[in-house]
Enzyme design. Structure first.
Site, PDB file in Angstrom:
ATOM      1  N   HIS A  88      -3.987   2.646  17.161  1.00  0.00           N
ATOM      2  CA  HIS A  88      -3.805   1.409  16.388  1.00  0.00           C
ATOM      3  C   HIS A  88      -2.528   0.715  16.848  1.00  0.00           C
ATOM      4  CE1 HIS A  88      -4.472  -1.306  13.101  1.00  0.00           C
ATOM      5  NE2 HIS A  88      -3.430  -0.921  12.407  1.00  0.00           N
ATOM      6  N   ARG A 117     -12.122  -2.825  15.777  1.00  0.00           N
ATOM      7  CA  ARG A 117     -12.038  -2.723  14.314  1.00  0.00           C
ATOM      8  C   ARG A 117     -11.566  -4.067  13.763  1.00  0.00           C
ATOM      9  NH1 ARG A 117      -9.064   1.548  16.256  1.00  0.00           N
ATOM     10  NH2 ARG A 117      -7.202   0.548  15.432  1.00  0.00           N
ATOM     11  N   MET A 177       0.580 -15.060 -16.890  1.00  0.00           N
ATOM     12  CA  MET A 177      -0.433 -14.056 -16.556  1.00  0.00           C
ATOM     13  C   MET A 177      -1.816 -14.686 -16.390  1.00  0.00           C
ATOM     14  SD  MET A 177      -1.616 -10.651 -18.656  1.00  0.00           S
ATOM     15  CE  MET A 177       0.011  -9.925 -18.748  1.00  0.00           C
ATOM     16  N   ASP A 178      -2.161 -15.629 -17.291  1.00  0.00           N
ATOM     17  CA  ASP A 178      -3.534 -16.142 -17.343  1.00  0.00           C
ATOM     18  C   ASP A 178      -3.625 -17.657 -17.188  1.00  0.00           C
ATOM     19  OD1 ASP A 178      -4.157 -13.453 -18.289  1.00  0.00           O
ATOM     20  OD2 ASP A 178      -3.220 -14.148 -20.146  1.00  0.00           O
TER      21      ASP A 178
END
Ligand SMILES: *Cc1c(COP(=O)(O)O)cnc(C)c1O
Length: 386
Positions: free
Chosen positions: A181, A237, A329-330
């Site tokens: 890799h 890959r 958060m939302d």
């Protein structure tokens, strides 16, 4: 080599997604499977003699591994790679019939799963090789990872031939591949990658006939280092490139790769604020003129980084508007001004075409597109379009 968690794995629920009705969620990730296949074809054209091993770890970089793998299988892909055994089991259970290589180092206590779910195993150290031989649970389909400079997992070059010979003698593995890799294939200078490749090729010379497959390239190497995909039995890959991105901005676009994911949300609330009023937690944004603030139904729990507070922007109706204050958060808020023709329910593009792309989000969030894509959380329904 002990694993202290051996009693817990069986109890972990491997389903990672809510089975949600996407129409009722404010935020959704559209996954364009047609673009995924176009990106696959870019790699096939770039390296016609090599075969793609599609890297679908981390839920296919956030895109939804079962559907992504099914689409790729249909397009003829027969090799897949994941990071962990549970990812491999989930993929196998989803119906993938191709080969699935687990790239990560095996846990000795769990090698039976490779046999049970027909997963290819990475031989990442001499210790693992000896463990597999001693366990007599094979034959496993094995890919020996050779260390050439990443220094993450792998067998040092000087030991590789001896370990491979020992595995061959044992009868407990069927050697399927030899691989390494690159540590810096997306860097500005490819010399280190060339040195890694030279060292790998030198190491495997005595083993040329031992392994049916050789694989070194990730997305960046496949595009930039042709010698890494020229071996007659090469796999490549490919992860990030399938999803239309690269760590090196410009490389994906110049190669004809197109982003597969678009994340949108909706305006859930709209209001006017007067000069001097602050918006959101910590009062980090204050109106310096009368304006309108749109509240968007997405936040850091959807994977929209909090570092975009007072920094990022979004696209509404093709126009860019700046984030006002702290990303919650939302929800987060956007300064849409007084003139814009905007209403509650309007679509807000967080990233995608004609909007900030994942490079831009990553720049604001001081990271790379990989982290933005894989960071889209389980709360966000994936909607698959062709
Ligand atoms: C994740 C990964 C890849 C894919 O890399 P991309 O840059 O996403 O193409 C390839 N090989 C290994 C070992 C990996 O861990």
């Amino acid at each position: 080599m002990r694993n202290s968690r051996n009693s817990t794995l069986h109890k972990i629920d491997t389903s990672t997604r809510f089975d949600a009705d996407p129409t009722s969620a404010p935020t959704r990730a559209e996954v364009h499977l047609g673009r995924l296949i176009q990106n696959l074809d870019v790699f096939r054209r770039t390296a016609p003699s090599a075969e793609v091993m599609a890297v679908v770890k981390a839920d296919a970089y956030g895109h939804g591994a079962p559907r992504v793998a099914a689409a790729l299988s249909e397009a003829g892909v027969t090799w897949f790679a994941v990071a962990t055994v549970p990812e491999g089991i989930r993929l196998r259970k989803s119906g993938v019939e191709g080969r699935i290589l687990v790239l990560g180092a095996p846990f000795p206590d769990y090698i039976h799963f490779y046999g049970e779910y027909d997963l290819d195993i990475t031989i990442s150290s001499e210790e693992i090789a000896e463990h597999i031989i001693a366990a007599e649970m094979g034959p496993f389909r094995a890919h020996v990872k050779i260390e050439t400079g990443m220094n993450r997992i792998g067998i040092p070059c000087r030991d590789a031939v001896r370990v491979v010979r020992r595995l061959e003698m044992s009868g407990d593995v069927r050697l399927e591949g030899l691989w390494t890799h690159f540590a810096a294939a997306d860097g500005t200078d490819l010399d280190f990658s060339r040195r890694q490749l030279a060292q790998f090729n030198e190491t495997i010379k005595p083993l040329e006939d031992a392994a049916p497959r050789i694989h070194t390239a990730n997305s960046a190497a496949a595009l930039r280092l042709p010698e890494s995909v020229q071996h007659p039995r090469a796999l490549m890959r490919i992860g990030i490139g399938l999803y239309g991105y690269s760590a090196l901005e410009g490389l994906a676009e110049d190669s004809g790769l197109r982003p597969v994911m678009t994340v949108t949300s909706q305006i859930t609330h709209l209001k006017s604020v007067a000069t001097g009023e602050s918006v959101s937690y910590g009062r980090r944004w204050t109106a310096d003129h009368p304006t309108r603030i749109a509240t968007v139904g997405a936040g850091y729990a959807d994977g929209y980084p909090r570092l975009l507070s007072n920094r990022g922007d979004v696209s509404i109706g093709g126009v860019r508007y700046p984030i006002a204050g702290t990303v919650c958060m939302d929800m987060f808020m956007v300064d849409v001004g007084t003139a814009a023709d905007i209403s509650v329910g309007d679509e807000v593009v967080l990233f995608g075409p004609k909007a900030p792309d994942a490079y831009q989000i990553a720049a604001w969030a001081e990271t790379i597109p990989y982290e933005i894509l894989t960071g889209v959380t389980a709360r966000v329904p994936r909607v698959f379009v062709s």
